[in-house]
Design a protein around this motif. Structure first.
Motif, PDB file in Angstrom:
ATOM      1  N   GLY A 136       0.815  -1.205   0.000  1.00 57.37           N
ATOM      2  CA  GLY A 136       0.000   0.000   0.000  1.00 57.37           C
ATOM      3  C   GLY A 136       0.845   1.249   0.000  1.00 57.37           C
ATOM      4  N   VAL A 137       0.808   1.975   1.133  1.00 56.20           N
ATOM      5  CA  VAL A 137       1.535   3.234   1.263  1.00 56.20           C
ATOM      6  C   VAL A 137       2.165   3.269   2.649  1.00 56.20           C
ATOM      7  N   ARG A 216       5.002  -2.400  -1.566  1.00 59.48           N
ATOM      8  CA  ARG A 216       4.410  -3.187  -2.645  1.00 59.48           C
ATOM      9  C   ARG A 216       3.020  -2.640  -3.007  1.00 59.48           C
ATOM     10  N   ASP A 217       2.591  -2.945  -4.227  1.00 64.68           N
ATOM     11  CA  ASP A 217       1.269  -2.580  -4.725  1.00 64.68           C
ATOM     12  C   ASP A 217       1.024  -1.077  -4.554  1.00 64.68           C
ATOM     13  N   PHE A 218       2.046  -0.293  -4.849  1.00 61.91           N
ATOM     14  CA  PHE A 218       1.982   1.154  -4.679  1.00 61.91           C
ATOM     15  C   PHE A 218       1.197   1.761  -5.852  1.00 61.91           C
ATOM     16  N   THR A 219       0.214   2.601  -5.527  1.00 64.07           N
ATOM     17  CA  THR A 219      -0.666   3.155  -6.575  1.00 64.07           C
ATOM     18  C   THR A 219      -0.604   4.656  -6.673  1.00 64.07           C
ATOM     19  N   LEU A 220       0.074   5.333  -5.757  1.00 63.30           N
ATOM     20  CA  LEU A 220       0.094   6.792  -5.733  1.00 63.30           C
ATOM     21  C   LEU A 220       1.155   7.342  -6.661  1.00 63.30           C
ATOM     22  N   ARG A 221       0.984   8.645  -6.991  1.00 63.52           N
ATOM     23  CA  ARG A 221       2.030   9.353  -7.732  1.00 63.52           C
ATOM     24  C   ARG A 221       2.959  10.019  -6.727  1.00 63.52           C
ATOM     25  N   LEU A 222       4.258   9.935  -7.002  1.00 67.67           N
ATOM     26  CA  LEU A 222       5.251  10.497  -6.093  1.00 67.67           C
ATOM     27  C   LEU A 222       5.359  11.995  -6.340  1.00 67.67           C
ATOM     28  N   GLU A 223       4.525  12.738  -5.649  1.00 75.60           N
ATOM     29  CA  GLU A 223       4.513  14.193  -5.751  1.00 75.60           C
ATOM     30  C   GLU A 223       4.322  14.780  -4.358  1.00 75.60           C
ATOM     31  N   ASP A 224       4.894  15.946  -4.166  1.00 74.72           N
ATOM     32  CA  ASP A 224       4.759  16.650  -2.891  1.00 74.72           C
ATOM     33  C   ASP A 224       4.534  18.124  -3.194  1.00 74.72           C
ATOM     34  N   GLY A 225       3.282  18.559  -3.011  1.00 73.50           N
ATOM     35  CA  GLY A 225       2.964  19.943  -3.334  1.00 73.50           C
ATOM     36  C   GLY A 225       3.099  20.235  -4.797  1.00 73.50           C
ATOM     37  N   ARG A 266      19.203   4.734   5.209  1.00 76.53           N
ATOM     38  CA  ARG A 266      17.904   4.179   4.863  1.00 76.53           C
ATOM     39  C   ARG A 266      17.529   4.629   3.460  1.00 76.53           C
ATOM     40  N   ASP A 267      16.648   3.862   2.860  1.00 82.37           N
ATOM     41  CA  ASP A 267      16.185   4.155   1.510  1.00 82.37           C
ATOM     42  C   ASP A 267      14.821   3.500   1.337  1.00 82.37           C
ATOM     43  N   CYS A 268      14.194   3.788   0.211  1.00 76.09           N
ATOM     44  CA  CYS A 268      12.852   3.270  -0.046  1.00 76.09           C
ATOM     45  C   CYS A 268      12.739   2.912  -1.518  1.00 76.09           C
ATOM     46  N   CYS A 269      11.856   1.950  -1.806  1.00 78.07           N
ATOM     47  CA  CYS A 269      11.594   1.562  -3.190  1.00 78.07           C
ATOM     48  C   CYS A 269      10.116   1.175  -3.289  1.00 78.07           C
ATOM     49  N   THR A 270       9.441   1.722  -4.261  1.00 75.73           N
ATOM     50  CA  THR A 270       8.018   1.440  -4.458  1.00 75.73           C
ATOM     51  C   THR A 270       7.851   0.532  -5.666  1.00 75.73           C
ATOM     52  N   LEU A 271       6.940  -0.423  -5.542  1.00 76.92           N
ATOM     53  CA  LEU A 271       6.648  -1.374  -6.607  1.00 76.92           C
ATOM     54  C   LEU A 271       5.152  -1.374  -6.877  1.00 76.92           C
ATOM     55  N   VAL A 272       4.781  -1.344  -8.112  1.00 75.69           N
ATOM     56  CA  VAL A 272       3.364  -1.419  -8.471  1.00 75.69           C
ATOM     57  C   VAL A 272       2.897  -2.859  -8.338  1.00 75.69           C
TER      58      VAL A 272
END
Length: 862
Positions: A136-137, A216-225, A266-272
């Motif tokens: 999710g998120v 996992r199963d990330f559906t959002l757009r990576l935007e901030d403002g 630390r780091d992050c990775c998003t997967l659809v």
């Protein structure tokens, strides 16, 4: 990247059996084969969220949907229990080895929160990169799924007394910000842990791995403002504390703060979502990656790149771990949990150092044993280990082992050399121990290091004592062999000097006594005396050879003997045999003394008898000498007469032959000079005639050719100038010859040419006669040469006759020399037979004057 050859399957690392954590031997065996540096990538998260599937792709265990790798299920039951290790490590290009650990899913209905915390803690402590898998998120719910981090200070200690030290050393200056976020949970169980001192968090963070949050199963757009951000910025924004005064917000802020404090890297990775079809999702492990969504493939490739780029070697206190050290950490942490305690990093690290030090001691001792066995050519390194093998002379095979060591040739040595080589090997062993154990100066002073180093020194001291013992035994055996060989040669040398020393079982003294008793009664007394005399000579030779034999014995022993036992073996084995040989010889001296007296008296009697016999033989020889003298005188006189006559005739013949030879040589010289002169004269005449003929033929040819040319030209000009005079220059003559041929007309010129041809023919005839004359002279010279060869032949014959005469003269000289020798022998015989020592006067008076003079001449020329 390349997969290392090992087991291509998942292996249980830490499992739970009957409420106890068990470290599996198969996984430990795999880890022990992996050298430092070693990186560990572990993954954790809620159960049934696809951790194993994700780890399969990261490790390369299942990239083509063939169903391999960690077990992946599509049911509601958890597939992974405990911690599992992928049995095929990955070797990076920089030399780093990467292993992958899958953990049991957290939050399952079959596990308690304490068990989840323990699994979570084990994964953190063993990893160099910790991957948290969620769906999710990253929101408040996702942070609450990560609530286990709140109790980490309860489940992990840096040192055993961390809590008391944390309370006593609270840092008031650096905790204000943290207190504002954790005050809301002060009454809960986690509030006490979160409200602890900040320096313990710093210590824990220093030991914690890098952190990678996979959404996992990330559906959002990576935007901030309205501004695009990347995955890392998305994580950092999610970890920022939220301004709220509710207990729920405070709890989440506490998790955010602890995550930021514990995981500095630390780091992050998003997967659809990998696929839209539910059937495909349920059977995801068997679907090839190329059949999934391209966005998922791209995201998975980015995740893999990030994981391998951020992977670092697993280290504790700044030291990179090997697979064996990682296995020791896992066993220590599991034992701490089984005993009801808390995994303590410092305690586990001490255990690792202790295990490593013990292993280093074993390796150092093994290297020492192998080096000593190679250098000293021992049949087995176990010979040096007192606990591994008994003394070579304590068991049935000890003698064979000792002989094998001695036959190898390296031992024995002097004890100083043994100690020197031991010190060299000790230095190498201690250097290897230091290289394996000490990475910084602080470890040299640790109690564990000192204890293991003391054990190493004790074991090396025991090996030195064992080596000295083996060296002494080898020295004793080698020196014993050298003593036996040298003494055998010594005794054989002395025995060879006693050719009649018995040969049986009786001693030489008994043989001498028996011979002495039979000396007067034996029928063959002369033979007995001769045998006894040879024994005395042999005994004297033995006495003369004894010092040299002793010296040779000592030299031979000193050459072959070696090691610390050389002196003892010489005193115990060599010296007594030398004394026994001398004592045996001295024992027979008394017997020999009596024998010498008897032999002396017998020799005197034999000498008197021999004198009388010699007087009789002298008288007989005098008579025989007179008869022989008369025969020799007659033979000498006749030989002298014949020799003189033969010499005179040969000398006359030689003189005549020499005169004839000189005459032949003079004639031959004159013939050679005449032949030389005639040959030179004939050659000159022949050359002159040849030159005249060649000049005449050349002139005639030139005149004939020119005349033919002029006649041809004149025929062409006859109509115009029939009576004109010829131009003599056209005939080819020079200007000074024109006066002679100018008044001539053609008929006169033809007559002149005919006369010249006649004169030329006459010259040819003269040349032919000259050549014939030269041929006749050559024939005469050939006859003279034949005559000269005849003279040379006669001269050679004369030389051969002279040589034969000289040979006969030499034969005569030899006969005269023989006669001279006979006369001298006769003279010597007569002088020896005369009592006065001179030539007998009666013989000299009976000789004629000329014979007497000749005899004196021969005697003077002797």
């Amino acid at each position: 990247m390349a997969a290392m050859a090992s087991r291509a399957q998942a292996l249980p690392l830490i499992t739970e059996e009957d409420g106890k954590y068990v470290v599996c031997d198969e996984a430990i065996e795999l880890l022990e084969a992996l050298p430092a540096p070693l990186a560990v990538v572990s993954i954790a998260g809620l159960w049934r969220t696809g951790k194993s599937y994700l780890l399969n792709h990261l490790s390369g265990a299942n990239c083509e949907g063939k169903g391999g790798g960690f077990t992946v299920g599509a049911t509601v039951n958890a597939c992974t229990k405990g911690l599992w290790l992928w049995g095929e490590p990955v070797k990076l290009e920089d030399g780093l080895t990467v292993v992958f650990i899958d953990t049991e899913g957290l939050g399952s209905t079959s596990r308690t929160q304490t068990e989840d915390s323990q699994i979570f803690s084990l994964a953190l402590l063993l990893s160099s990169l910790f991957v948290w898998n969620s769906r999710g998120v990253i929101d408040g719910n996702a942070l609450e799924d990560f609530a286990l981090v709140v109790n980490l200070t309860k489940h992990i200690h840096v040192r055993s007394n961390a809590a008391s030290k944390a309370v006593a050393a609270a840092d008031a200056k650096g905790t204000e910000r943290r207190k504002s976020y954790v005050a809301g949970s002060a009454g809960g169980s986690g509030g006490g842990a979160a409200g602890g001192p900040g320096h313990e968090l710093d210590e824990l963070s220093a030991h914690f791995p890098g952190f990678m949050w996979v959404v996992r199963d990330f559906t959002l757009r990576l935007e901030d403002g309205g501004r695009k951000i990347n995955d890392r910025q998305y994580l950092e924004n999610a970890l920022k504390p939220q301004q709220s005064f509710t207990s729920e917000a405070a709890s989440r802020n506490q998790i955010r703060t602890l995550l930021s404090s514990f995981f500095r890297e630390r780091d992050c990775c998003t997967l659809v979502r990998p696929a839209e079809d539910e059937d495909t999702l349920r059977n995801l492990s068997n679907v090839p990656l190329r059949q999934l969504r391209p966005e998922f493939q791209t995201g998975l490739a980015d995740l893999k790149s990030k994981v391998y780029a951020q992977t670092r070697a697993k280290a504790v206190n700044g030291r990179a771990l090997s697979g064996a050290m990682l296995g020791t950490l896992a066993s220590t942490y599991a034992e701490a949990l089984n005993s009801g305690g808390v995994p303590t990093i410092s305690t586990a690290w001490d255990r690792v150092l202790q295990s490593q030090a013990a292993e280093a001691v074993e390796k150092a001792l093994k290297r020492y044993d192998e080096s000593a066995a190679s250098e000293l050519k021992l049949p087995d390194p176990a010979v040096l280990g007192a606990r591994l093998a008994p003394r070579p002379d304590d068991d049935d095979g000890g003698d064979e082992t000792l002989k094998a060591i001695l036959d190898a040739g390296a031992l024995p040595l002097e004890n100083a050399d043994v100690r020197a080589s031991h010190e060299t090997r000790v230095a190498a062993a201690e250097a290897e121990y230091a290289k394996a154990v000490w990475t910084d100066e602080s470890q040299r002073t640790s109690e564990t290091s000192r204890d293991q180093l003391a054990k190493l020194d004790e074991a090396l001291g025991g090996r030195l004592a064992r080596l000295l013992d083996v060296n002494a035994q080898c020295s004793t055996l080698r020196c014993g062999r050298a003593a036996d060989a040298a003494c055998a040669r010594f005794e054989a040398t002395l025995k060879s000097k006693l050719a009649t020393a018995g040969g049986g079982k009786e001693s030489y003294a008994d043989v001498l006594s028996a011979r002495l008793a039979k000396l007067d009664t034996d029928a063959d007394a002369a033979a007995a005396r001769a045998a006894f005399g040879s024994d005395l000579a042999a005994r004297k030779a033995w006495l003369e050879a004894f010092p040299a034999a002793c010296g040779a014995l000592q030299d031979a022993y000193a050459k072959d003997a070696r090691g610390p036992s050389a002196g003892d073996v010489y005193a115990d084995a060599v010296a007594p045999r030398i004394l026994n040989a001398a004592l045996g010889w001295a024992t027979t001296l008394g017997v020999e003394h009596r024998a010498v007296q008897k032999l002396a008296r017998a020799a005197c009697a034999r000498a008197e008898e021999a004198r009388q016999q010699a007087a009789g033989r002298l008288a007989a020889s005098t008579s025989a000498a007179d008869r022989e003298r008369q025969a020799l005188e007659r033979a000498a006189e006749q030989a002298d007469t014949d020799a003189r006559a033969r010499i005179a005739s040969l000398e006359a013949l030689v003189a005549a032959r020499r005169v004839e030879l000189e005459r032949h040589e003079a004639g031959q010289k004159r013939l050679e000079d005449a032949f030389q002169y005639a040959s030179e004269l004939l050659d000159r005449q022949t050359d002159l005639a040849r030159e005249l003929g060649d000049d005449a033929r050349g002139g005639l040819a030139r005149i004939r050719n020119r005349v033919e040319e002029v006649v041809a030209d004149a025929g062409a000009m006859a109509a115009a100038e029939a009576d004109a005079a010829w131009d003599a220059h056209d005939l080819g003559f020079e200007r000074d010859e024109l006066a002679e041929f100018a008044p001539l007309r053609l008929p006169a010129l033809k007559e002149r040419i005919a006369e010249d041809e006649k004169e030329l023919e006459l010259m040819h005839e003269h040349a032919a006669l000259t050549i014939e004359h030269a041929k006749v002279k050559k024939m005469l010279l050939a006859d003279k040469d034949h005559e000269l060869q005849e003279y040379e032949y006669q001269w050679g014959v004369a030389k051969a006759n002279v040589a034969a005469s000289e040979g006969e003269l030499m034969v005569v000289d030899e006969e005269v020399a023989v006669l001279r020798g006979l006369v001298l022998q006769m003279h010597k015989h007569l002088v020896d037979a005369s009592r006065s020592g001179r030539f007998p006067a009666d013989v000299a008076r009976s000789l004629p004057r000329d014979q007497k003079a000749l005899l004196e001449q021969l005697l003077d020329g002797r």
